[in-house]
Design a protein around this motif. Structure first.
Motif, PDB file in Angstrom:
ATOM      1  N   GLY A   1       0.566  11.982 -18.984  1.00  0.00           N
ATOM      2  CA  GLY A   1       1.394  11.698 -17.817  1.00  0.00           C
ATOM      3  C   GLY A   1       0.802  10.631 -16.917  1.00  0.00           C
ATOM      4  O   GLY A   1       1.510   9.707 -16.479  1.00  0.00           O
ATOM      5  N   CYS A   2      -0.506  10.706 -16.632  1.00  0.00           N
ATOM      6  CA  CYS A   2      -1.144   9.721 -15.750  1.00  0.00           C
ATOM      7  C   CYS A   2      -1.152   8.327 -16.368  1.00  0.00           C
ATOM      8  O   CYS A   2      -0.883   7.331 -15.678  1.00  0.00           O
ATOM      9  N   LEU A   3      -1.448   8.230 -17.664  1.00  0.00           N
ATOM     10  CA  LEU A   3      -1.481   6.920 -18.326  1.00  0.00           C
ATOM     11  C   LEU A   3      -0.094   6.288 -18.384  1.00  0.00           C
ATOM     12  O   LEU A   3       0.066   5.095 -18.110  1.00  0.00           O
ATOM     13  N   LEU A   4       0.921   7.091 -18.715  1.00  0.00           N
ATOM     14  CA  LEU A   4       2.281   6.541 -18.816  1.00  0.00           C
ATOM     15  C   LEU A   4       2.824   6.140 -17.447  1.00  0.00           C
ATOM     16  O   LEU A   4       3.345   5.030 -17.272  1.00  0.00           O
ATOM     17  N   LEU A   5       2.708   7.030 -16.475  1.00  0.00           N
ATOM     18  CA  LEU A   5       3.242   6.730 -15.149  1.00  0.00           C
ATOM     19  C   LEU A   5       2.427   5.641 -14.466  1.00  0.00           C
ATOM     20  O   LEU A   5       2.983   4.801 -13.737  1.00  0.00           O
ATOM     21  N   GLY A   6       1.112   5.632 -14.689  1.00  0.00           N
ATOM     22  CA  GLY A   6       0.287   4.574 -14.123  1.00  0.00           C
ATOM     23  C   GLY A   6       0.689   3.209 -14.654  1.00  0.00           C
ATOM     24  O   GLY A   6       0.778   2.239 -13.897  1.00  0.00           O
TER      25      GLY A   6
ATOM     26  N   VAL B   1       0.836  -1.187   0.000  1.00  0.00           N
ATOM     27  CA  VAL B   1       0.000   0.000   0.000  1.00  0.00           C
ATOM     28  C   VAL B   1       0.880   1.249   0.000  1.00  0.00           C
ATOM     29  O   VAL B   1       0.565   2.250  -0.665  1.00  0.00           O
ATOM     30  N   VAL B   2       1.994   1.189   0.726  1.00  0.00           N
ATOM     31  CA  VAL B   2       2.908   2.324   0.775  1.00  0.00           C
ATOM     32  C   VAL B   2       3.478   2.608  -0.613  1.00  0.00           C
ATOM     33  O   VAL B   2       3.486   3.752  -1.074  1.00  0.00           O
ATOM     34  N   ARG B   3       3.919   1.556  -1.279  1.00  0.00           N
ATOM     35  CA  ARG B   3       4.516   1.763  -2.598  1.00  0.00           C
ATOM     36  C   ARG B   3       3.478   2.263  -3.602  1.00  0.00           C
ATOM     37  O   ARG B   3       3.738   3.182  -4.379  1.00  0.00           O
ATOM     38  N   GLY B   4       2.282   1.650  -3.599  1.00  0.00           N
ATOM     39  CA  GLY B   4       1.223   2.108  -4.487  1.00  0.00           C
ATOM     40  C   GLY B   4       0.820   3.542  -4.185  1.00  0.00           C
ATOM     41  O   GLY B   4       0.593   4.348  -5.096  1.00  0.00           O
ATOM     42  N   GLY B   5       0.749   3.868  -2.895  1.00  0.00           N
ATOM     43  CA  GLY B   5       0.423   5.227  -2.506  1.00  0.00           C
ATOM     44  C   GLY B   5       1.481   6.230  -2.935  1.00  0.00           C
ATOM     45  O   GLY B   5       1.178   7.371  -3.286  1.00  0.00           O
ATOM     46  N   LEU B   6       2.741   5.786  -2.920  1.00  0.00           N
ATOM     47  CA  LEU B   6       3.817   6.661  -3.381  1.00  0.00           C
ATOM     48  C   LEU B   6       3.720   6.932  -4.877  1.00  0.00           C
ATOM     49  O   LEU B   6       4.023   8.038  -5.337  1.00  0.00           O
ATOM     50  N   TRP B   7       3.283   5.926  -5.655  1.00  0.00           N
ATOM     51  CA  TRP B   7       3.070   6.149  -7.086  1.00  0.00           C
ATOM     52  C   TRP B   7       2.022   7.245  -7.294  1.00  0.00           C
ATOM     53  O   TRP B   7       2.215   8.172  -8.083  1.00  0.00           O
TER      54      TRP B   7
ATOM     55  N   ALA C   1      -3.762   4.797 -12.748  1.00  0.00           N
ATOM     56  CA  ALA C   1      -3.741   5.837 -13.781  1.00  0.00           C
ATOM     57  C   ALA C   1      -5.061   6.595 -13.805  1.00  0.00           C
ATOM     58  O   ALA C   1      -5.079   7.834 -13.846  1.00  0.00           O
ATOM     59  N   LEU C   2      -6.169   5.859 -13.770  1.00  0.00           N
ATOM     60  CA  LEU C   2      -7.480   6.490 -13.832  1.00  0.00           C
ATOM     61  C   LEU C   2      -7.769   7.278 -12.558  1.00  0.00           C
ATOM     62  O   LEU C   2      -8.316   8.390 -12.603  1.00  0.00           O
ATOM     63  N   THR C   3      -7.398   6.712 -11.420  1.00  0.00           N
ATOM     64  CA  THR C   3      -7.598   7.409 -10.149  1.00  0.00           C
ATOM     65  C   THR C   3      -6.777   8.697 -10.106  1.00  0.00           C
ATOM     66  O   THR C   3      -7.274   9.756  -9.696  1.00  0.00           O
ATOM     67  N   ALA C   4      -5.522   8.603 -10.533  1.00  0.00           N
ATOM     68  CA  ALA C   4      -4.654   9.778 -10.538  1.00  0.00           C
ATOM     69  C   ALA C   4      -5.189  10.848 -11.477  1.00  0.00           C
ATOM     70  O   ALA C   4      -5.154  12.045 -11.155  1.00  0.00           O
TER      71      ALA C   4
END
Length: 467
Positions: free
Chosen positions: A353-358, A94-100, A369-372
């Motif tokens: 940016g969201c799609l690529l980084l997601g 969760v920490v790593r996903g939250g950091l993304w 990606a969608l949430t971001a």
């Protein structure tokens, strides 16, 4: 008593527009298929009625204060809510996903501001206009942060630094951000679901999702009673908790303003950072502290998180419809071209940016990606709404990542949110690029660290084992 009704009727109009929006969503096929939320439909209806003068005695400015306070309530109730316990489909730590999510949002915050500033500079150079570049920079507070911050910072820029129409333009960007989030985010979510690309295969766009109403046999529970109704209704009890937080924040600001009056730091007036325009920031801190005390004292059973979520969700709905109804048509008309150019440029950059980084974030990358994208074009509530399309029962770990994200962004953006954002027009162009653009570049450079395997990062590996 007649004089007391104006504000109450403004609230009643917001509620009425929400109800009309939900009915239109339910009855009109175009709205059902587009999955447009009632707050967007009702807000647009209210904006049209106000612009045409069909709501006598009311104007856009009557809804700004309500929008500000509903935004503040949504964040404060969110911070009073405990941690989610439902996450059966994990995307790792969760920490790593939250950091993304945190890194994506932080990059977006800096990048959107720089893009908006540069678009207005280019527009002025081409057309010979003298539009303030700060009216482009405020797009990041309307998009990535939402109407509350746009109104907050825009109000400060306008009153303290003479940036004309900053608050109104910020509100317009926030409204356009909500529209963009759904106009683009909903089709992207549909594409993912129909392609079977979402992790939660039980999530689908069913009849209840489209109509906007549950059938009686499908209706889920919306919380549990904490206080006995013979003593105090449970909803009133939870509103009382928020009332205490509001009162404490108000008293704190009254106290601290007297202490910092006339004080400066590096030529910056500290009273700006402790003005009532910054109420949401201080209220957020008060609620985090309150929740910490509640948990440490073993009183969490006296707080129903689902009830607080309903307050958060309702506040977001009122905030969205209020944002749209707060738009002054004359300001929108006068600055339509530069506003639309800024919106287009920022939307394209944010989506890419969201799609690529997601995608780089690994498992549950599409959900992130969608949430971001929702968070970077509206608010946390918008991101949660888009996530709900792909993860209807919140069985993935992304909702927990989103909870972590809400606290992490305060840390990663502390220098911007608490210090630089209220003072932006006093910085000058190059300093603004250094602060906002530099922050985006630093966190973009940190992406490879998140892509490394946890086993190669000892401190992250330890956190993952705890998660």
């Amino acid at each position: 008593m007649e004089s007391t009704f104006h504000g109450v009727m403004a609230f009643a109009l917001l509620a009425s527009m929400l109800l009309l929006g939900s009915v239109l969503r339910n009855r009109i096929g175009l709205f059902r298929n587009s999955l447009a939320p009632a707050s967007i439909i009702g807000g647009m209806l209210g904006f049209i009625l106000l612009s045409l003068g069909l709501i006598p005695g009311f104007e856009a400015g009557d809804f700004q204060a309500l929008t500000f306070h509903f935004f503040t309530l949504s964040f404060m109730s969110l911070c009073l809510t405990g941690k989610s316990k439902n996450a059966s489909l994990s995307g790792g730590s969760v920490v790593r996903g939250g950091l993304w999510l945190t890194f994506i949002w932080t990059i977006s915050l800096g990048l959107q501001g720089v893009i908006g500033y540069l678009v207005i500079v280019a527009y002025d150079a081409v057309t010979g206009s003298d539009t303030s570049a700060w009216l482009g920079a405020i797009v990041t507070h309307g998009f990535t942060q939402g109407p509350g911050q746009a109104l907050t910072y825009g109000g400060i820029w306008e009153s303290q630094y003479g940036v004309e129409n900053a608050a109104q333009v910020g509100m317009i960007y926030a409204s356009l951000g909500f529209l963009v989030a759904f106009v683009i985010g909903v089709p992207v979510a549909k594409k993912f679901i129909r392609g079977g690309l979402n992790a939660n295969k039980a999530s689908n766009i069913d009849g209840a999702f489209k109509s906007g109403f549950y059938r009686p046999e499908q209706a889920p529970s919306g919380g549990k009673m904490v206080s006995h109704p013979a003593n105090l209704d449970s909803l009133g009890y939870h509103l009382g908790l928020l009332g205490i937080a509001y009162l404490v924040t108000y008293l704190w600001l009254n106290f601290i303003q007297a202490q910092v009056a006339g004080l400066t730091l590096g030529g910056i007036n500290l009273s700006v950072l402790f003005s009532f325009n910054m109420f949401f920031v201080h209220g957020l801190a008060v609620c985090v502290l309150m929740r910490f005390c509640i948990d440490r004292l073993g009183l969490s059973h006296r707080v129903d998180d689902e009830s607080l979520k309903r307050i958060t969700g309702s506040s977001v709905d009122f905030m969205v419809v209020g944002t749209l109804m707060s738009i002054q048509f004359t300001v929108l008309y006068e600055l339509l071209t530069p506003i639309m150019l800024v919106t287009l440029a920022v939307t394209i950059a944010t989506l890419i940016g969201c799609l690529l980084l997601g995608r780089l974030s690994g498992t549950l990358g599409r959900e992130r990606a969608l949430t971001a994208f929702g968070c970077c074009c509206g608010s946390t509530g918008t991101g949660l709404l888009l996530l709900r399309m792909m993860d209807a029962d919140f069985s993935t770990s992304v909702p927990k990542e989103l909870a972590f994200f809400n606290l992490a962004i305060i840390v990663t953006n502390f220098h911007i949110l608490f210090f630089f954002a209220p003072l932006v027009p006093s910085l000058g162009g190059w300093t603004y690029f250094l602060v906002f653009g530099g922050t985006a570049l630093i966190f973009l450079a940190g992406i490879p660290l998140l892509m490394m395997r946890p086993s190669t990062i000892p401190h992250l590996q330890a956190k993952e084992s705890c998660s």
